[in-house]
Design an enzyme around this catalytic site. Structure first.
Site, PDB file in Angstrom:
ATOM      1  NE  ARG A 173      49.123 -73.961 -48.493  1.00 48.11           N
ATOM      2  CZ  ARG A 173      48.546 -75.094 -49.444  1.00 48.11           C
ATOM      3  NH1 ARG A 173      47.679 -74.422 -50.335  1.00 48.11           N
ATOM      4  NH2 ARG A 173      49.510 -76.134 -50.179  1.00 48.11           N
ATOM      5  CE1 TYR A 214      27.098 -58.578 -39.254  1.00 41.78           C
ATOM      6  CE2 TYR A 214      25.903 -59.719 -37.753  1.00 41.78           C
ATOM      7  CZ  TYR A 214      26.516 -58.792 -38.571  1.00 41.78           C
ATOM      8  OH  TYR A 214      25.089 -57.623 -38.660  1.00 41.78           O
ATOM      9  NE  ARG A 234      20.545 -48.453 -33.981  1.00 48.47           N
ATOM     10  CZ  ARG A 234      20.385 -50.798 -33.450  1.00 48.47           C
ATOM     11  NH1 ARG A 234      21.308 -50.100 -31.887  1.00 48.47           N
ATOM     12  NH2 ARG A 234      19.914 -51.251 -34.054  1.00 48.47           N
ATOM     13  CE  LYS A 236      22.457 -58.838 -40.446  1.00 43.86           C
ATOM     14  NZ  LYS A 236      22.277 -58.017 -39.244  1.00 43.86           N
ATOM     15  CD  GLU A 263      22.045 -54.621 -40.062  1.00 40.85           C
ATOM     16  OE1 GLU A 263      22.876 -55.214 -38.624  1.00 40.85           O
ATOM     17  OE2 GLU A 263      21.520 -55.468 -39.962  1.00 40.85           O
ATOM     18  CG  ASP A 264      23.296 -51.544 -37.586  1.00 39.89           C
ATOM     19  OD1 ASP A 264      22.670 -51.997 -36.370  1.00 39.89           O
ATOM     20  OD2 ASP A 264      24.849 -52.589 -37.246  1.00 39.89           O
ATOM     21  CG  ASP A 306      18.683 -58.589 -39.747  1.00 41.88           C
ATOM     22  OD1 ASP A 306      17.927 -59.240 -39.371  1.00 41.88           O
ATOM     23  OD2 ASP A 306      19.800 -58.710 -39.201  1.00 41.88           O
ATOM     24  CG  ASP A 307      19.271 -53.229 -36.784  1.00 41.76           C
ATOM     25  OD1 ASP A 307      19.924 -54.207 -36.490  1.00 41.76           O
ATOM     26  OD2 ASP A 307      19.516 -52.161 -37.779  1.00 41.76           O
ATOM     27  CB  ALA A 358      16.800 -54.712 -31.479  1.00 41.69           C
ATOM     28  CG  ASN A 412      25.408 -59.707 -30.709  1.00 48.62           C
ATOM     29  OD1 ASN A 412      26.192 -60.536 -29.885  1.00 48.62           O
ATOM     30  ND2 ASN A 412      24.478 -59.532 -31.440  1.00 48.62           N
ATOM     31  CG  ASN A 424      23.790 -64.651 -34.912  1.00 54.24           C
ATOM     32  OD1 ASN A 424      23.534 -64.380 -35.520  1.00 54.24           O
ATOM     33  ND2 ASN A 424      25.255 -65.007 -34.467  1.00 54.24           N
TER      34      ASN A 424
END
Length: 652
Positions: free
Chosen positions: A140, A185, A238, A256, A327-328, A349-350, A386, A499, A547
């Site tokens: 559904r 994401y 960022r 995330k 993150e960011d 993570d970046d 990055a 991205n 990814n």
């Protein structure tokens, strides 16, 4: 009533008694003269609009901005302490009934409650009189998703589903990860963050304002689920390639953590999304009357650092076993915080996650390229957090294969908006760029990517610029030409990693077309397979998506299960090396360098296992010695089985 005439001069003041025909005539003549003058003057005035040169819209905009600035005139450096007078009393699941059950997403099963549960929990009549399996509910939900016209609408439906029925949401995500991950994401989350203040309907995170910096521990204790294991924290400075989004960036933390659960099985009640609101430099946010964050300019880096120190101290006090993922954060802060807290239980993570997933793909790409390791040369378009983080990770690939650190570093050429990063370029280099700044350019500067490729003749081109189309046809063909010239049967490596899709340096179809199908390709966002036809021959090319979801969930799960006191560099490298070895025979025949996204949970188990073993080797695992002795006796089979027993896998 009598009518009287007045003048401004007292000598001309008249009364009914002093009126005479001559005076009346005189006044009439004077009035006529005045009337003519006024008529002439009036004609001059009516032709002139005094507001014509006034920018009414600008004035109204300024007035609206002033009305929105509710902090104007107040001290910016005095902070109060929140005093809460009672603790929140949460009802236990065993004692809950009726709507208490249905309105708690962690307890709600929808139409899958058994007959006994409906009676014992007072649910009779509160849900339809039908008994459905979890699979039927998923069917559904997928029909509802497919009926939505835009990705934002699909995201909003999924968000509502998660707020109503946690198990159903994650069962749906796990079973349809290839379809739903781009909605949960990237790339959809970028659009969600841009509109977060408009789309907001319910809280999903902790919102920690710098105005409440003296009460961080109190705010952390307000989180309703006890002892979370992992948090994702951002200050929104960022977000992806979208810049400073302020508190709207909280969507990144939420999305995330959904992937930590969906891709690695960390229980949703053990996850905590956080946004640190330090203001924003985004003028659109400051002008938006619906903006949910602090309506002030972002604080200075020094104040932000003090705030982060206070946050990390509060985290250690309230949740001492928490794994913190940054993150960011904007580039300089990202590197600064990672270095500052490297002995804490955290990672970025970046920098590290992106580096690890690209390294894993690069390992596979090198083996497919036909270019010997000693001949490999890499150009990075993008020298932010990055870009430099990825370069550092890939550099370790070479040092672990016997190259000196200098010899490994010499394989990397970083390009930013001013061209090739060199020590004698004439500008002040950011600290994080200095490690890869070239000194062998003999005074020559290379301002464009085309010039750099002509000079370097690279075998790999990595894009982390967040600039759509920067890998032009001439750039990609030049890369192929340099690889072709280095030897027969060699293939270029091309990774446009930015991205979302609107920021990708080039598309998969372009890469295939411009390299005649020889490229080894990986992107940050998903692309569809591309099919070409030459005569009767049909060839389908399969893209790779580099990814981070292939790495960070398994890395986080491994660190949590190992009870690691910190995340070491070796653990990050191990996550990449283990991912590169996860491909099955079908994926290898397809020319892939990453597992299919449908197998991301399998990959996460392998990554977590190897990260745990690395934590043990590095001496940072706090698990009991006897536990490790048993695994060291029985090996991967025993450890893998134990990991699978720990992960969240919703079934009723």
């Amino acid at each position: 009533m009598a009518s009287y005439n007045y003048s401004n001069s007292s000598s001309e003041l008249s009364t009914p008694r002093s009126t005479s025909p001559s005076s009346t005539l005189s006044r009439s003549s004077t009035a006529t003269s005045i009337s003519k003058r006024m008529s002439i003057s009036g004609r001059r005035i009516s032709g002139f609009n005094p507001m014509a040169a006034v920018d009414i819209d600008a004035i109204e905009a300024q007035m609206k901005m002033a009305a929105l600035d509710t902090l104007k005139g107040y001290s910016a450096d005095h902070y109060g302490t929140i005093k809460q007078y009672r603790e929140t009393d949460y009802i236990a699941e065993r004692n809950a009934g009726g709507y208490q059950v249905l309105r708690e997403p962690a307890w709600n099963k929808g139409t899958s409650f058994s007959p006994d549960e409906r009676v014992s929990k007072n649910l009779t009549g509160l849900i339809p009189h039908v008994l459905e399996s979890l699979e039927t509910q998923c069917m559904r939900a997928m029909r509802m998703i497919n009926s939505r016209g835009t990705n934002i609408d699909k995201y909003l439906y999924l968000s509502t589903l998660k707020q109503n029925n946690t198990d159903l949401f994650y069962r749906l995500l796990i079973d349809n990860v290839g379809t739903l991950m781009p909605l949960v994401y990237t790339p959809t989350i970028g659009d969600v963050c841009l509109q977060y203040s408009t789309l907001y309907t319910h809280p999903e995170a902790l919102y920690i304002s710098i105005k409440q910096r003296k009460s961080i521990a109190t705010i952390l204790r307000n989180w309703p689920y006890p002892d979370p294991s992992i948090c994702v924290v951002t200050d929104g400075s960022r977000i992806l390639g979208l810049g400073d989004l302020g508190v709207n960036g909280v969507g990144i933390s939420i999305g995330k953590l959904a992937l930590y659960t969906g891709a690695a099985g960390i229980h949703p009640q053990k996850t905590l999304p956080i946004v640190l609101d330090c203001g924003t430099a985004n003028e659109s946010n400051l002008r938006d009357p619906l903006y949910l964050g602090l309506r002030q300019k972002r604080v200075s880096p020094q104040v932000a650092l003090e705030f982060m120190d206070e946050f990390m101290a509060a985290m250690k006090e309230v949740y001492p076993n928490m794994l913190v993922q940054f993150e960011d954060f904007e580039t300089e802060k990202a590197f600064q915080y990672l270095e500052r807290y490297k002995m804490e239980k955290c990672f970025n993570d970046d920098i590290q996650g992106t580096g690890a997933v690209v390294l894993a793909g690069y390992m596979g790409a090198v083996s497919l390229s036909g270019v010997p390791i000693e001949d490999q040369k890499l150009v990075f378009m993008g020298a932010g957090s990055a870009g430099v983080g990825v370069a550092k990770q890939v550099m370790e690939f070479y040092t672990r294969r016997g190259l000196s650190e200098q010899a490994a570093r010499d394989k990397f050429y970083l390009v930013d908006t001013r061209g090739l990063v060199t020590k004698d370029r004439g500008d002040k280099l950011a600290e994080h760029k200095k490690i890869f700044a070239r000194s062998d350019n003999n005074g020559h500067q290379f301002a464009t990517l085309e010039e750099v490729i002509e000079y370097v003749k690279p075998t790999a081109l990595i894009g982390l610029t967040a600039t759509f189309g920067v890998f032009t046809e001439s750039v990609v063909r030049a890369l192929k030409a340099s690889v072709d010239a280095s030897g027969l049967g060699r293939r270029p490596i091309l990774f446009p990693l930015s991205n979302p899709l609107t920021k990708a340096e080039c598309t998969f179809e372009q890469a295939i077309t411009w390299t005649e199908g020889t490229v080894i390709f990986a992107s940050g966002s998903p692309f569809s397979p591309y099919t070409t036809k030459t005569g009767d021959h049909i060839t389908t090319y399969y893209p790779n998506q580099g990814n981070n979801v292939y790495v960070f969930p398994g890395l986080g799960l491994g660190a949590i299960l190992a009870k690691a006191s910190r995340v070491t560099d070796a653990m990050v490298y191990t996550s990449a090396a283990s991912l590169s070895g996860c491909l099955n025979s079908e994926e290898i025949r397809m020319g892939l360098i990453y597992p299919k996204i449908e197998r991301v949970r399998d990959a996460s188990v392998v990554v977590a296992r190897e990260v745990m073993k690395c934590a043990r080797r590095d001496g940072v695992s706090l698990l009991p010695e006897e536990t490790w002795v048993e695994w060291e006796e029985w090996g991967d089979v025993a450890l893998t089985a134990w990991i699978k027993r720990q992960v969240y896998d919703p079934k009723w």
